[in-house]
Design an enzyme around this catalytic site. Structure first.
Site, PDB file in Angstrom:
ATOM      1  N   THR A  47       0.951  -1.087   0.000  1.00 52.22           N
ATOM      2  CA  THR A  47       0.000   0.000   0.000  1.00 52.22           C
ATOM      3  C   THR A  47       0.989   1.131   0.000  1.00 52.22           C
ATOM      4  O   THR A  47       2.118   0.904   0.380  1.00 52.22           O
ATOM      5  CB  THR A  47      -0.740  -0.028   1.369  1.00 52.22           C
TER       6      THR A  47
ATOM      7  N   ARG B 165     -14.538  -5.824  -2.211  1.00 55.77           N
ATOM      8  CA  ARG B 165     -13.799  -5.891  -0.942  1.00 55.77           C
ATOM      9  C   ARG B 165     -13.119  -4.563  -0.665  1.00 55.77           C
ATOM     10  O   ARG B 165     -12.462  -3.997  -1.518  1.00 55.77           O
ATOM     11  CB  ARG B 165     -12.745  -6.994  -1.002  1.00 55.77           C
ATOM     12  N   VAL B 166     -13.324  -4.057   0.528  1.00 53.46           N
ATOM     13  CA  VAL B 166     -12.643  -2.832   0.948  1.00 53.46           C
ATOM     14  C   VAL B 166     -11.827  -3.176   2.187  1.00 53.46           C
ATOM     15  O   VAL B 166     -12.343  -3.771   3.125  1.00 53.46           O
ATOM     16  CB  VAL B 166     -13.651  -1.708   1.276  1.00 53.46           C
TER      17      VAL B 166
ATOM     18  N   THR C 214       0.188  -0.106   6.583  1.00 47.99           N
ATOM     19  CA  THR C 214       0.237  -1.035   5.457  1.00 47.99           C
ATOM     20  C   THR C 214       0.319  -2.448   6.019  1.00 47.99           C
ATOM     21  O   THR C 214       0.806  -2.641   7.132  1.00 47.99           O
ATOM     22  CB  THR C 214       1.456  -0.754   4.539  1.00 47.99           C
ATOM     23  N   GLY C 215      -0.161  -3.414   5.244  1.00 47.19           N
ATOM     24  CA  GLY C 215      -0.121  -4.796   5.729  1.00 47.19           C
ATOM     25  C   GLY C 215      -1.441  -5.495   5.493  1.00 47.19           C
ATOM     26  O   GLY C 215      -2.190  -5.115   4.590  1.00 47.19           O
TER      27      GLY C 215
ATOM     28  N   GLY D 140      -4.957  -5.959   5.616  1.00 50.60           N
ATOM     29  CA  GLY D 140      -6.038  -5.023   5.892  1.00 50.60           C
ATOM     30  C   GLY D 140      -7.024  -5.471   6.952  1.00 50.60           C
ATOM     31  O   GLY D 140      -7.395  -4.719   7.842  1.00 50.60           O
TER      32      GLY D 140
END
Length: 319
Positions: free
Chosen positions: A169, A197-198, A220-221, A223
Site C-alpha cells: 500500500t 472488498r474494501v 500497510t499490511g 487489511g
C-alpha cells in the site's frame, strides 16, 4: 511563522519485496519523500505534501496503488484511498474506485468539496466526473506483473495467501511549518480479492489517522487484521499516553501480531516532529526527510542517510 521544522515520512508497502524490485521500490519512496518535502519547504501544507508524495507512488508501477495495482477476482483494478488533515480532523476517502489514475486526488475532493467522508464505487465515480477528473481505461492501470500474479492465483492449487506477502500500500505522513499534521494512504488492495472488498485503507483510524494533538500515521499490511485493531488510531493512542513514535508503533504492531496474527508496517510523525518507520513483516520500503537529510531503507535495521541536495542531484541523474 515557521516554528516547526517540516518532516515527511513515506512508505511503499510492507511485506516481501523481491530482489529484482528492490531498487525500484527504494527509488520510488525516495522520489516521493523528496517531492513531499519540496512542497513543505516552499511553505506548503502537510495535506498538500502527503497528497503529492502519494500521487508520486500511485504513478509508479512498482507499487500496489494507482498504476500497478493488483487485480480483483474478475481481473479488474479496484482502489481505496484516504487523506486526513490533523488540524480539524477533516477526512476524505474513496473505496472500490476504478478507471482513475490518482485515487488520492479524489479522496481529497471528497474531503474538501463534500459534506461526507467516504464515497464508494459508482458514487465516487460520479464525483470524479463532476470535478473533471479524467476517466482512463482500466487497462491503463494494469501492469504485466499484476496480470501474471492474478493468473497464478486463479490456478486450482494456488495459495493466494502466499502471494499476499508482497502486498504493499503506499502512504505518507507529514508535519508542516505551522505544526499541522496530515496522513494519506492509497492501495489496490489484495490480489484476487472478492469484488467490492474494501480493506483498511479507506477506513478512518485503520488505514490512517491524523490529529494535531498527537500526530499522524499511515499503515500497510494485512487489511483485515489492521481493521480488527484499528491500528492507526491505536498508535496515536499510545503516543497520547506518552510513548515515542517508535515505541508506540512497535507496541501496536506487536499487539496486532499477538492478538490476531496480523503483520504490517507503519509510518508515524508526532506533534514534535519526531518520526518512525516500523514493521513486523520482513520488509517495508520507507523514506523520510527531516532537517534537509534523507533517510531510507527496506530491511529491518537498514538506514541510508544522504543530504537532500545530494539526493536531488542523483535523482536528476536517474538515481
Amino acid at each position: 511563522l515557521g516554528r516547526m521544522k517540516p518532516v515527511i515520512v513515506v512508505h511503499g508497502g510492507a511485506g516481501r519485496i523481491f530482489k529484482e524490485r528492490e531498487e525500484g521500490c527504494r527509488a520510488g519512496v525516495v522520489r516521493a519523500a523528496l517531492r513531499g518535502y519540496g512542497v513543505l519547504k516552499q511553505g506548503g501544507s502537510a495535506v498538500d505534501a502527503v497528497e503529492e508524495a502519494v500521487q508520486s507512488m500511485e504513478d509508479d508501477p512498482h507499487f500496489n496503488a494507482g498504476c500497478g495495482s493488483v487485480l480483483n477476482e474478475k481481473g479488474e483494478v479496484e482502489m481505496d484511498a484516504i487523506i486526513m488533515d490533523g488540524k480539524n480532523l477533516d477526512c476524505g476517502a474513496v473505496s472500490a474506485v476504478k478507471c482513475i489514475a490518482n485515487p488520492i486526488k479524489l479522496a481529497r475532493l471528497v474531503m474538501e468539496k463534500t459534506k461526507h467522508m467516504l464515497l464508494t464505487d459508482h458514487g465516487a465515480q460520479l464525483l470524479a466526473q463532476a470535478m473533471g477528473i479524467p476517466e482512463i481505461p482500466g487497462e491503463k492501470l494494469i501492469t504485466e506483473r499484476s496480470r501474471e500474479r492474478w493468473k497464478k492465483n486463479l490456478e486450482p492449487d494456488s495459495n493466494p495467501e502466499e502471494f499476499q506477502k508482497d502486498l504493499g500500500t503506499v502512504g505518507a505522513v507529514a508535519i508542516d511549518s505551522e505544526g499541522n499534521v496530515a496522513c494519506a494512504t492509497s492501495t489496490g488492495g489484495l490480489s484476487n480479492k472478492l469484488i467490492g472488498r474494501v480493506g483498511d485503507t479507506a477506513c478512518i483510524g485503520s488505514g490512517g489517522y491524523a490529529d494535531n494533538h498527537s500526530g499522524a500515521t499511515s499503515t500497510t499490511g494485512h487489511g483485515e487484521s489492521i481493521m480488527k485493531v484499528v491500528l492507526a488510531r491505536l498508535i496515536l493512542y499510545h503516543m497520547e499516553q506518552g510513548m515515542s513514535p517508535e515505541v508506540a508503533a512497535d507496541t501496536a504492531l506487536d499487539y496486532m501480531k499477538t492478538r490476531v496474527g496480523g503483520l504490517g508496517g507503519v509510518i508515524v510523525v508526532n506533534k514534535a516532529g519526531e518520526w518512525a518507520a516500523r514493521f513486523s513483516t520482513k520488509q517495508m520500503s520507507w523514506a523520510t526527510v527531516k532537517d534537509d537529510n534523507l533517510h531510507y531503507g527496506i530491511y529491518a535495521g537498514e538506514k541510508h542517510i544522504k543530504s537532500v541536495d545530494e539526493a536531488l542531484a542523483s535523482e536528476r541523474e536517474g538515481f
